[in-house]
Structure formats: structure tokens, C-alpha cells
Design an enzyme around this catalytic site. Sequence first.
Site, mmCIF file in Angstrom:
data_model
loop_
_atom_site.group_PDB
_atom_site.id
_atom_site.type_symbol
_atom_site.label_atom_id
_atom_site.label_comp_id
_atom_site.label_asym_id
_atom_site.label_seq_id
_atom_site.Cartn_x
_atom_site.Cartn_y
_atom_site.Cartn_z
ATOM 1 N N ASP A 7 -9.849 -5.708 -6.222
ATOM 2 C CA ASP A 7 -10.564 -6.767 -5.514
ATOM 3 C C ASP A 7 -12.066 -6.649 -5.699
ATOM 4 O OD1 ASP A 7 -8.321 -7.947 -4.364
ATOM 5 O OD2 ASP A 7 -8.278 -6.480 -2.749
ATOM 6 N N ASN A 64 0.815 -1.210 0.000
ATOM 7 C CA ASN A 64 0.000 0.000 0.000
ATOM 8 C C ASN A 64 0.853 1.266 0.000
ATOM 9 O OD1 ASN A 64 -2.293 -1.562 -0.040
ATOM 10 N ND2 ASN A 64 -2.647 -1.456 2.158
#
Length: 435
Positions: free
Chosen positions: A121, A23
Site C-alpha cells: 500500500d 494478515n
Amino acid sequence: MSTFIIEGGHKLSGSITPQGAKNEALQVICAVLLTKEEVTISNIPDIIDVNKLIFILGELGVKTKKVGRHSYTFKADDLDLFYLESDKFKKDGSSLRGSIMIVGPLLARFGKGYIPRPGGDKIGRRRLDTHFEGFIKLGAKFRYNKDEKFYGVEADELTGTDMLLDEASVTGTANIVMAAVLAKGTTTIYNAACEPYLQQLCKMLNKMGAKITGVGSNLLTIEGVEELGGCEHKILPDMIEIGSWIGMAAMTKSSITIKDVSWDDLGVIPRVFKKMGINIERRGDDVFVPEQESYEVQNFIDGSILTISDAPWPGFTPDLLSIILVVATQARGSVLIHQKMFESRLFFVDKLIDMGAKVILCDPHRATVIGMDHQSSLKGTTMTSPDIRAGISLLIAALSAKGKSTIHNIEQIDRGYENIDERLKAIGAKITRVD
């Protein structure tokens, strides 16, 4: 489509080193677009999502050079902005959710930024309103092509302003910060995300010449500057991987050392695993998880069932709730898992139920797990990984299960975990990759 075949029930031992944080990497790599000077970033994880972003920057004209196993130099001194409106970019950008964070730097430096609706996702809605509302506040004009699902922002000049974010979005805060550093005047962002990875981005920008104060708090003040320069930056270890390995050790009754974790940046993560009854020792900057035959959940002090939920930092990260849920299946006691952020992230529990876990999916956001205290092993089965975090959770379940398991669609796991099968084999896992 690739597959993992796992022979479960084996104890693991030894040490494992977490990769660089995915991230953080997605944020700081986008930040190289803010300067024409060279930027060097180390500890970049070699994973699908990060490699896709580096590829997109290369297509945009950023000169990228791999100078070490996990180190790159970037130089954005001659960009092809026409690529942003090409069909190729619409295809490239839509495959990666992290590509949204190129918009802020491009808007700040070139007065325009475009992005197709990002993919990623399948865990529920992940809205982009916070990003674009922030850009509009800074003076940008917003447009959206519904037919092509293509977003755009443009501005002759960005002007600093005061803003209160409607949610403490990590990527939203990162994008707005990157736009504000080159805006005219001062910007204040209240209800800003303050995760360690966002702090890392702000520290990197300050090294490049930005003027950001309040780093680590939910109130950021950004004094705009004319231009930014180059710098060197090292990415933190991935806290989600660290939590994954803690959970894996507990589920497989193994003794594992997790190396170089940057303990002070882990926040409440060790504390939450300790509430699950898992012994964790700090050894310098390493995490040592000793072998345990069982672990008992600590209920709340009034005796009520332990509830573990996600929250903005310094609360518990939503990316580890799937791991906690799997770990709870073999705990002594019961746990209520409350996933507030994404309404589809708990749907993978049907695979755990097939393996023999006692899980009640209360609604899309909550699941009650009745731990089996290792008295009844999970059973190997065939399953498909729906997203990165569910994928690693199912892999942990398979490593602890009795018999053989097959996990399809492991590209989802590869998106977030570098060379995971080889790294797990090195500590004793019986795992085979089949293409």
C-alpha cells in the site's frame, strides 16, 4: 486496470461469511519454511496478496498443493536457495510487503535470508528496522545494497537473547518469533505484538514442536528447539472484513448477519462500532446488524467529541479506521479520527468530500467528521482506490450514495477482499466489474 460501477442507494439483506484472515495467512504460510515436513493450512483467502506469496514459495521450491477451495498443503523439503539472489526474486518479492516474513524462517533454518524492499500500500512509511534489529540481536549479520534496495541477513548459528522491541510491530514480532524458535537457547521478546493473528502463529508453531509461552501477552518466551515438524492449522475469519460489513450495513440502512466471526477474537471492534451508535447483536458466533434509520455518536462522558484512534492490540486496529471514518459521515454527531501509524492513510477523504461528506483533514494523521445523519445523501462520483482499506471504504460510500459511482484501480481492493463483487451481489448490491 479493472473498475467497479456501483448503483448506490439500495438496501442489502441476508448473510455474508467473512473470508480467512489475510494478515494471519501471510504469517502462517511463511512458517511452513521452518520444516521439511508437510503442513496443511485451511481457510486461506483467495486474494491477490496471499496468492502472490504462495507463488513465491512455489518458485523457491516449496511443494504446494491445493486440496480444497481454501485449503493447501505445503512441503519445504527441497528448496532452491539460489532463487533468493536472482533477478526474478527481486521482482517477485518487491511486489508484496508480506514477503518480508520469509526472512525469519529462512534465517533460522538455512542461516540466510534475503528480501528486496517490499511494496504494498501507498499509505506512508512502513519501516523494517524492528525485523532486522531482532535478527541482529539473535546473532545475524545484516547487509543492505542501496543500489538494488536489497536486504540480507546471515548467521552460522542463532543464539537466544533478551530483547525489547522498539515498537509492537505485528510482522516484526512474527518474523523474530519464527527466527527464534530454532535458535540455540532461550529468547524473550518484550513489547511483542499480541494480536489474535500473532497468537495463531504461535499456536501453530507450538503444534509443530516449538516451545513458546506467554502467547497473548506482550512478553513472549521462546525456548529454541532443534527442528519442527508438520501440522494442520485453520486460519481465523478476517476481523477487518467483519468490521467492513458492519460499517456497510449501517451506511446502507440494511439488516445483515455476519456468519462465524469468532467473536471472542474481535476485541474492542464491536464496542467501537457501538460507540458510533450502531446496534450490534451477538447470536452465537454470528454478528447481527439490524436495520437502522440513524445512529448517534456517543460523546465522552464529559461531553467532549468522541475520538477514535488506532493502537496496538488490544487497542483498535488501524486497518478499520478508514471504515469508521466513512461510517461517521452519516452519523448523528461528530467524530475525530486519529490515524497514528501511517501518515498517508487519510488522504482518501478528498474523494468523500467530492461525494458531499463533511470532513476536515486537520493534518496527515487526523480528520474531523461532521455526520449528516442521513439527512443528506452522499452523491455518486468517479474515484480511484489508493490502497486496500481506503478502497473498501470508498466502495461502502458508493453503495450508500445516491446515483452511480465508478471506482478505478480495484486491484487494490482485490488484494485484500475475495470475490467481493459476487459476494455483495448475493446480498442485494448493484455492482458490476468492468475489465
